[in-house]
Scaffold this active site. Structure first.
Site, PDB file in Angstrom:
ATOM      1  N   GLU A 158       0.817  -1.238   0.000  1.00 39.37           N
ATOM      2  CA  GLU A 158       0.000   0.000   0.000  1.00 39.37           C
ATOM      3  C   GLU A 158       0.842   1.277   0.000  1.00 39.37           C
ATOM      4  O   GLU A 158       0.698   2.158   0.848  1.00 39.37           O
ATOM      5  CB  GLU A 158      -0.967  -0.041   1.197  1.00 39.37           C
ATOM      6  CG  GLU A 158      -1.876  -1.247   1.146  1.00 39.37           C
ATOM      7  CD  GLU A 158      -2.799  -1.389   2.348  1.00 39.37           C
ATOM      8  OE1 GLU A 158      -2.868  -0.472   3.186  1.00 39.37           O
ATOM      9  OE2 GLU A 158      -3.458  -2.439   2.450  1.00 39.37           O
ATOM     10  N   GLU A 265      -5.605 -10.932  -1.760  1.00 42.35           N
ATOM     11  CA  GLU A 265      -6.462 -10.831  -0.564  1.00 42.35           C
ATOM     12  C   GLU A 265      -7.947 -10.836  -0.944  1.00 42.35           C
ATOM     13  O   GLU A 265      -8.734 -10.051  -0.480  1.00 42.35           O
ATOM     14  CB  GLU A 265      -6.135  -9.550   0.222  1.00 42.35           C
ATOM     15  CG  GLU A 265      -4.663  -9.400   0.568  1.00 42.35           C
ATOM     16  CD  GLU A 265      -4.350  -8.140   1.339  1.00 42.35           C
ATOM     17  OE1 GLU A 265      -5.274  -7.526   1.892  1.00 42.35           O
ATOM     18  OE2 GLU A 265      -3.159  -7.755   1.399  1.00 42.35           O
TER      19      GLU A 265
HETATM   20  O1  G3I Z   1      -5.963 -11.744  18.124  1.00 41.41           O
HETATM   21  C1  G3I Z   1      -5.638 -10.553  18.858  1.00 41.41           C
HETATM   22  C2  G3I Z   1      -6.364 -10.558  20.200  1.00 41.41           C
HETATM   23  O2  G3I Z   1      -5.842 -11.620  21.002  1.00 41.41           O
HETATM   24  C3  G3I Z   1      -6.131  -9.222  20.911  1.00 41.41           C
HETATM   25  O3  G3I Z   1      -6.891  -9.181  22.109  1.00 41.41           O
HETATM   26  C4  G3I Z   1      -6.596  -8.099  19.976  1.00 41.41           C
HETATM   27  C5  G3I Z   1      -6.408  -6.737  20.588  1.00 41.41           C
HETATM   28  O4  G3I Z   1      -5.032  -6.414  20.598  1.00 41.41           O
HETATM   29  O5  G3I Z   1      -5.802  -8.147  18.754  1.00 41.41           O
HETATM   30  C6  G3I Z   1      -6.056  -9.342  18.046  1.00 41.41           C
HETATM   31  O6  G3I Z   1      -5.266  -9.335  16.883  1.00 41.41           O
HETATM   32  C7  G3I Z   1      -5.771  -8.506  15.837  1.00 41.41           C
HETATM   33  C8  G3I Z   1      -5.757  -9.379  14.565  1.00 41.41           C
HETATM   34  O7  G3I Z   1      -6.170  -8.595  13.431  1.00 41.41           O
HETATM   35  C9  G3I Z   1      -6.653 -10.591  14.676  1.00 41.41           C
HETATM   36  O8  G3I Z   1      -7.969 -10.214  14.796  1.00 41.41           O
HETATM   37  C10 G3I Z   1      -4.811  -7.342  15.642  1.00 41.41           C
HETATM   38  O9  G3I Z   1      -4.874  -6.491  16.771  1.00 41.41           O
HETATM   39  C11 G3I Z   1      -5.238  -6.546  14.409  1.00 41.41           C
HETATM   40  O10 G3I Z   1      -4.286  -5.524  14.126  1.00 41.41           O
HETATM   41  C12 G3I Z   1      -5.275  -7.498  13.200  1.00 41.41           C
HETATM   42  O11 G3I Z   1      -5.825  -6.767  12.084  1.00 41.41           O
HETATM   43  C13 G3I Z   1      -5.409  -7.252  10.802  1.00 41.41           C
HETATM   44  C14 G3I Z   1      -5.045  -6.011   9.979  1.00 41.41           C
HETATM   45  O12 G3I Z   1      -4.720  -6.387   8.634  1.00 41.41           O
HETATM   46  C15 G3I Z   1      -3.848  -5.292  10.584  1.00 41.41           C
HETATM   47  O13 G3I Z   1      -2.747  -6.169  10.584  1.00 41.41           O
HETATM   48  C16 G3I Z   1      -6.573  -7.997  10.147  1.00 41.41           C
HETATM   49  O14 G3I Z   1      -6.817  -9.222  10.834  1.00 41.41           O
HETATM   50  C17 G3I Z   1      -6.240  -8.288   8.694  1.00 41.41           C
HETATM   51  O15 G3I Z   1      -7.365  -8.861   8.020  1.00 41.41           O
HETATM   52  C18 G3I Z   1      -5.840  -7.003   7.964  1.00 41.41           C
HETATM   53  O16 G3I Z   1      -5.434  -7.367   6.683  1.00 41.41           O
HETATM   54  C19 G3I Z   1      -5.096  -6.268   5.815  1.00 41.41           C
HETATM   55  C20 G3I Z   1      -3.873  -6.664   5.007  1.00 41.41           C
HETATM   56  O17 G3I Z   1      -2.808  -6.979   5.869  1.00 41.41           O
HETATM   57  C21 G3I Z   1      -3.515  -5.568   4.028  1.00 41.41           C
HETATM   58  N1  G3I Z   1      -4.666  -5.249   3.151  1.00 41.41           N
HETATM   59  C22 G3I Z   1      -5.871  -4.866   3.900  1.00 41.41           C
HETATM   60  C23 G3I Z   1      -6.269  -5.995   4.854  1.00 41.41           C
HETATM   61  C24 G3I Z   1      -7.557  -5.665   5.581  1.00 41.41           C
HETATM   62  O18 G3I Z   1      -7.375  -4.552   6.411  1.00 41.41           O
END
Ligand code: G3I
Length: 351
Positions: A158, A265
């Site tokens: 991105e 994705e």
């Molecule tokens: O699992 C933990 C949980 O134990 C904890 O309590 C909670 C609060 O801290 O966090 C949880 O983890 C989260 C994880 O998703 C699983 O749900 C992370 O904080 C959160 O940052 C993470 O978000 C991911 C996001 O990227 C940021 O990394 C999303 O799952 C993921 O689908 C999303 O994917 C992105 C791609 O990397 C790039 N393109 C867009 C796409 C969608 O936003």
């Protein structure tokens, strides 16, 4: 003349039946489907989280359906890099081990992203180590760790402005330069893994031609600067009402550079489509049609350019889009892990 139905005929029949049900709220009837990884001439990927691999229902679904895995978040700086600069690899290692055990490729996501501003870099003591050295060390450590199983990496994610206006600013661009931070990242990744295919990845390339143009221009600029850019990733977080033909046109445009393409994705939101509340059955049918178009368009690319097609989650209930709208159903498998009509349409489009 034999009236036996071949695979496509069976799928088409199941689709027609299931798509008939347009009642609001009605869940479309699941279809019977061979594993997706057995239907494609290229890698079918899935975004996963380490904990999902030990889930008694989801783990086997991931093993059966996918031939490539992407860590949804546990191979990003936000998980790996601790505030004191220490690395946390337990989840990435679990995903890599699952991939090895199930004959799956691993795809690394992602090394450099404007969205990540880890404290270890923000508060780096540059009297002890230069920012560039710390940046290179991080990339070398992460890429080097998985070089036996990772076939590629989203090196830069991105980088293009939201609407295609120029390049995003980030901690990395501020410290190392708009283009230079990317060239360094690609070179550091190449040094750590001579074989991995190194990608530039971005989103909305199918819906914003200006962004797609800027993305292609950046790719050419990186190549001109000597970055070992080896592939283009189009995230493909789609909305079910995307105009017919737009996806295929965007894919052909991206492929014009001649590099391998990763649909990195893929999901197709129902609730982001304005018509969702008025005609949910129609949006479900539109979702199926769009999944079919993606499969057909990607299958039609020249074989050397078909790096892989990754689903951003297999089951609706696990999708990141559910955090935005609990009614969304963007994936190919329902909450119980059963293939939806969209999965049949997608499978029918694979060649
Ligand atoms: O699992 C933990 C949980 O134990 C904890 O309590 C909670 C609060 O801290 O966090 C949880 O983890 C989260 C994880 O998703 C699983 O749900 C992370 O904080 C959160 O940052 C993470 O978000 C991911 C996001 O990227 C940021 O990394 C999303 O799952 C993921 O689908 C999303 O994917 C992105 C791609 O990397 C790039 N393109 C867009 C796409 C969608 O936003």
């Amino acid at each position: 003349m034999a009236f036996g139905l071949d695979r496509r005929g069976v799928l088409a029949g199941a689709l027609a039946l299931a798509a008939c049900d347009r009642r609001a709220g009605a869940q479309a009837a699941p279809v019977d489907l061979p594993p997706l990884r057995t239907l494609a001439q290229f890698a079918i990927g899935a975004a996963v989280q380490a904990a999902q691999l030990d889930d008694p229902d989801l783990g086997p679904l991931i093993a059966a359906q996918a031939s490539q895995l992407t860590a949804e978040w546990e191979m990003k700086m936000e998980y790996i890099l601790q505030d004191d600069g220490a690395y946390r690899f337990d989840a990435g290692d679990r995903i890599a081990a699952f991939a090895r055990a199930n004959g799956q490729r691993l795809f690394g996501h992602t090394l450099v992203w404007f969205d990540q501003r880890p404290a270890a870099f923000v508060a780096l003591d540059e009297s002890r180590i230069s920012f560039e050295a710390a940046y290179r060390n991080y990339i070398a450590a992460v890429v080097g760790r998985y070089r036996d199983i990772a076939v590629g990496w989203d090196v830069v994610n991105e980088a293009v402005g939201e609407q295609g206006e120029g390049l995003r600013k980030s901690l990395w661009s501020d410290k190392l330069g708009d283009i230079k931070h990317m060239v360094i990242a690609f070179q550091a990744a190449r040094q750590a893994d001579p074989a991995a295919i190194l990608f530039l990845n971005d989103y909305n390339l199918e819906s914003l031609p200006a962004k797609r143009k800027a993305f292609l221009k950046l790719a050419e600029q990186l190549l001109a600067e000597g970055a070992p850019l080896g592939g283009l990733g189009t995230q493909s977080h789609l909305t079910a009402d995307l105009a017919r033909g737009a996806y295929g046109a965007h894919l052909r445009d991206l492929a014009s550079l001649g590099l391998p393409i990763h649909v990195s994705e893929l999901d197709v939101s129902q609730t982001r489509a304005p018509l969702h509340l008025i005609d949910p059955g129609g949006v479900r049918a539109a979702q199926s049609r769009l999944y079919a178009e993606v499969a057909e368009a990607f299958s039609a690319l020249p074989a050397p350019q078909r790096f892989g097609l990754t689903l951003w989650g297999l089951r609706d209930k696990d999708s990141w889009l559910r955090r935005e709208n609990a009614a969304d159903a963007p994936c190919l498998f329902d909450d119980q892990g059963r293939p939806k009509p969209a999965a049949g349409a997608f499978a029918n489009g694979l060649r």
